[in-house]
Scaffold this motif. Structure first.
Motif, PDB file in Angstrom:
ATOM      1  N   ARG A  32     -21.265  50.145  -3.140  1.00 36.48           N
ATOM      2  CA  ARG A  32     -20.566  51.308  -4.075  1.00 36.48           C
ATOM      3  C   ARG A  32     -21.634  52.502  -4.338  1.00 36.48           C
ATOM      4  O   ARG A  32     -22.660  52.316  -4.372  1.00 36.48           O
ATOM      5  CB  ARG A  32     -20.143  50.458  -5.544  1.00 36.48           C
ATOM      6  CG  ARG A  32     -21.513  49.881  -5.937  1.00 36.48           C
ATOM      7  CD  ARG A  32     -20.828  49.031  -7.207  1.00 36.48           C
ATOM      8  NE  ARG A  32     -21.695  48.381  -7.929  1.00 36.48           N
ATOM      9  CZ  ARG A  32     -22.600  48.789  -9.013  1.00 36.48           C
ATOM     10  NH1 ARG A  32     -22.425  50.155  -9.268  1.00 36.48           N
ATOM     11  NH2 ARG A  32     -23.440  47.938  -9.354  1.00 36.48           N
ATOM     12  N   PRO A  33     -21.014  53.806  -4.738  1.00 37.00           N
ATOM     13  CA  PRO A  33     -21.838  54.991  -4.878  1.00 37.00           C
ATOM     14  C   PRO A  33     -22.377  54.861  -6.285  1.00 37.00           C
ATOM     15  O   PRO A  33     -21.719  54.285  -7.217  1.00 37.00           O
ATOM     16  CB  PRO A  33     -20.988  55.846  -4.735  1.00 37.00           C
ATOM     17  CG  PRO A  33     -19.536  55.477  -5.158  1.00 37.00           C
ATOM     18  CD  PRO A  33     -19.476  53.898  -4.788  1.00 37.00           C
ATOM     19  N   VAL A  34     -23.951  55.180  -6.352  1.00 36.59           N
ATOM     20  CA  VAL A  34     -24.390  55.055  -7.598  1.00 36.59           C
ATOM     21  C   VAL A  34     -25.235  56.437  -7.769  1.00 36.59           C
ATOM     22  O   VAL A  34     -25.541  56.902  -6.808  1.00 36.59           O
ATOM     23  CB  VAL A  34     -25.524  53.830  -7.423  1.00 36.59           C
ATOM     24  CG1 VAL A  34     -26.452  54.098  -8.897  1.00 36.59           C
ATOM     25  CG2 VAL A  34     -24.858  52.596  -7.503  1.00 36.59           C
ATOM     26  N   GLU A  35     -25.029  57.152  -8.819  1.00 38.40           N
ATOM     27  CA  GLU A  35     -25.503  58.354  -9.256  1.00 38.40           C
ATOM     28  C   GLU A  35     -26.817  58.343  -9.982  1.00 38.40           C
ATOM     29  O   GLU A  35     -26.760  59.464 -10.620  1.00 38.40           O
ATOM     30  CB  GLU A  35     -24.645  59.099  -9.590  1.00 38.40           C
ATOM     31  CG  GLU A  35     -23.294  59.390  -8.898  1.00 38.40           C
ATOM     32  CD  GLU A  35     -22.179  60.426  -9.302  1.00 38.40           C
ATOM     33  OE1 GLU A  35     -22.360  60.709 -10.480  1.00 38.40           O
ATOM     34  OE2 GLU A  35     -21.119  60.549  -8.495  1.00 38.40           O
ATOM     35  N   GLN A  36     -27.352  57.232 -10.317  1.00 40.01           N
ATOM     36  CA  GLN A  36     -28.360  57.052 -11.241  1.00 40.01           C
ATOM     37  C   GLN A  36     -29.592  57.952 -10.419  1.00 40.01           C
ATOM     38  O   GLN A  36     -30.045  57.269  -9.294  1.00 40.01           O
ATOM     39  CB  GLN A  36     -28.860  55.673 -11.536  1.00 40.01           C
ATOM     40  CG  GLN A  36     -29.906  55.485 -12.449  1.00 40.01           C
ATOM     41  CD  GLN A  36     -30.115  53.995 -13.094  1.00 40.01           C
ATOM     42  OE1 GLN A  36     -29.291  53.194 -12.656  1.00 40.01           O
ATOM     43  NE2 GLN A  36     -30.983  53.835 -14.031  1.00 40.01           N
ATOM     44  N   PRO A  37     -30.527  58.493 -11.139  1.00 39.59           N
ATOM     45  CA  PRO A  37     -31.491  59.066 -10.323  1.00 39.59           C
ATOM     46  C   PRO A  37     -32.631  57.968 -10.036  1.00 39.59           C
ATOM     47  O   PRO A  37     -32.841  57.194 -10.820  1.00 39.59           O
ATOM     48  CB  PRO A  37     -32.329  59.964 -11.633  1.00 39.59           C
ATOM     49  CG  PRO A  37     -31.289  60.146 -12.704  1.00 39.59           C
ATOM     50  CD  PRO A  37     -30.382  59.104 -12.573  1.00 39.59           C
ATOM     51  N   CYS A  38     -33.129  58.288  -8.793  1.00 41.74           N
ATOM     52  CA  CYS A  38     -34.135  57.463  -8.262  1.00 41.74           C
ATOM     53  C   CYS A  38     -34.756  57.711  -6.940  1.00 41.74           C
ATOM     54  O   CYS A  38     -34.193  59.059  -6.476  1.00 41.74           O
ATOM     55  CB  CYS A  38     -33.227  56.026  -7.686  1.00 41.74           C
ATOM     56  SG  CYS A  38     -31.857  56.323  -6.459  1.00 41.74           S
ATOM     57  N   CYS A  39     -35.680  57.128  -6.659  1.00 38.53           N
ATOM     58  CA  CYS A  39     -36.310  57.973  -5.290  1.00 38.53           C
ATOM     59  C   CYS A  39     -37.144  56.711  -4.241  1.00 38.53           C
ATOM     60  O   CYS A  39     -37.263  55.338  -4.821  1.00 38.53           O
ATOM     61  CB  CYS A  39     -37.746  58.468  -5.824  1.00 38.53           C
ATOM     62  SG  CYS A  39     -38.921  57.754  -6.913  1.00 38.53           S
ATOM     63  N   ARG A  40     -37.617  56.809  -3.399  1.00 38.21           N
ATOM     64  CA  ARG A  40     -38.162  55.948  -2.461  1.00 38.21           C
ATOM     65  C   ARG A  40     -39.541  56.263  -2.422  1.00 38.21           C
ATOM     66  O   ARG A  40     -40.015  57.348  -2.063  1.00 38.21           O
ATOM     67  CB  ARG A  40     -37.377  55.678  -1.143  1.00 38.21           C
ATOM     68  CG  ARG A  40     -37.896  54.428  -0.378  1.00 38.21           C
ATOM     69  CD  ARG A  40     -37.390  54.681   1.120  1.00 38.21           C
ATOM     70  NE  ARG A  40     -35.984  54.653   0.968  1.00 38.21           N
ATOM     71  CZ  ARG A  40     -34.894  53.625   1.288  1.00 38.21           C
ATOM     72  NH1 ARG A  40     -35.569  52.544   1.415  1.00 38.21           N
ATOM     73  NH2 ARG A  40     -33.629  53.883   1.011  1.00 38.21           N
ATOM     74  N   ALA A  41     -40.577  55.092  -2.409  1.00 38.50           N
ATOM     75  CA  ALA A  41     -41.978  55.337  -2.310  1.00 38.50           C
ATOM     76  C   ALA A  41     -42.106  55.450  -0.801  1.00 38.50           C
ATOM     77  O   ALA A  41     -41.853  54.758   0.226  1.00 38.50           O
ATOM     78  CB  ALA A  41     -42.612  54.201  -2.778  1.00 38.50           C
TER      79      ALA A  41
END
Length: 351
Positions: free
Chosen positions: A287-296
């Motif tokens: 499902r689409p999630v619009e919470q701000p996040c990043c990948r290391a």
């Protein structure tokens, strides 16, 4: 048995019957002899009662004692040297604590404390094993030897004395029908047996020093066991108190949801309103999630308090941007700051 022997046995039985039924009095032994016989009988009863109770004190579980006795018997039949020892309760509890301490791991404060306490209890069990061996050597074995040798010999002399007394009393009661020489010979044998029994009882009762030494051996073994156990447990309590103090001074971690951090992030796309989103798989549903996040893209080891550590590939939730070089985020339930050049933003923070 010869005819003379059968005849003597008949005389003894006849005399005993008259004493029991008709109330005929036999030769009376002196008061000192009777007192020694009474004390000897008490000593015999004491050993029969004291030895099993001492073993019960050392090894309180009767089922295990019976099992060990059976195993020792089987070992002797098979020619084996030694069977298993008695499982001390401290050792059983220590093994249990060691098992779960290893399960929790030494990195857990409680797990490490379980390991320490388990080892301490195993040491207490070893000290108790040493006490068992020492008490057996210094107290139980001497008493059993006394029962099997000296008391057995005294019992033999007393039985022989009683037989010769009955023989003498029977012949003495039938004076005129039995020659004086035969009566005299029976009396001499009676006196001989009395002297042997009296001497053996006196030797037994005059050895109070040895009995006291055996009792002292028991007491010394018990005291040493409790002294060693007390020292082991005092050291354990000191270590445990230090760990309680250290654990109390550590900052308490706050609960943080790990549901987003545990998602598997798929390549980013665009939602219907034009915002970037990532397809996250949680419980096998996309499902689409619009919470701000990043990948290391690089691992980061924190060097200062308040910094957030992560490994390459971790997905970090973005919470705020400190400056052009640092952001704040959350990873695996922990929050802190980290350098932007170590990550690739997937869903940016809102402008």
């Amino acid at each position: 048995m010869s005819v003379a022997g059968l005849k003597k046995q008949f005389h003894k039985a006849s005399q005993l019957l008259k004493e029991k039924i008709n109330g005929v009095e036999g030769t009376k032994l002196d008061e000192e002899f009777l007192n020694m016989e009474r004390k000897t009988d008490i000593t015999h009863k004491m050993i029969l009662d004291l030895v099993p109770k001492t073993i019960g004190y050392l090894q309180p579980n009767p089922a295990y004692r019976a099992k060990l006795s059976m195993l020792n018997t089987v070992s002797k039949m098979r020619g084996q040297v030694k069977a298993g020892g008695y499982p001390q309760t401290e050792g059983i509890l220590g093994d249990c604590m060691l098992h779960y301490g290893n399960e929790l791991g030494a990195e857990s404060g409680f797990g490490y404390a379980l390991l320490e306490m388990g080892e301490a209890l195993k040491q207490v069990a070893q000290a108790r094993d040493c006490m068992d061996v020492r008490v057996k050597r210094t107290f139980i074995d001497p008493l059993q030897s006394l029962q099997q040798k000296e008391l057995k010999e005294i019992g033999y002399h007393l039985r022989k004395l009683e037989g010769r007394r009955l023989d003498f009393d029977y012949k003495n009661r039938r004076k005129g029908k039995i020659s004086d020489s035969e009566i005299k010979k029976a009396f001499e044998k009676f006196e001989e047996s009395k002297e042997l029994a009296e001497r053996s009882m006196l030797n037994l009762l005059e050895r109070d020093v040895q009995r006291l030494q055996h009792l002292s051996g028991l007491l010394g073994a018990v005291i040493d066991y409790h002294r060693q156990s007390c020292q082991i447990l005092e050291d354990l309590r000191s270590n445990l108190q230090s760990r309680i103090t250290d654990a109390s001074n550590q900052p308490k971690r706050e609960f943080a949801s790990k549901s987003v951090a545990s998602m598997i992030i798929l390549p980013p796309g665009k939602s219907e309103n034009g915002h970037l989103f990532s397809l996250c798989v949680l419980d096998d549903r996309a499902r689409p999630v619009e919470q701000p996040c990043c990948r290391a893209i690089f691992s980061f080891e924190p060097e200062n308090q308040g910094e957030l550590g992560f490994k390459e590939g971790d997905v970090i939730i973005l919470t705020s941007q400190i400056d052009e070089n640092w952001c704040e985020g959350m990873n695996r339930g922990e929050s802190g700051s980290f350098p932007i050049n170590h990550v690739k933003v997937i869903v940016p923070l809102p402008q």
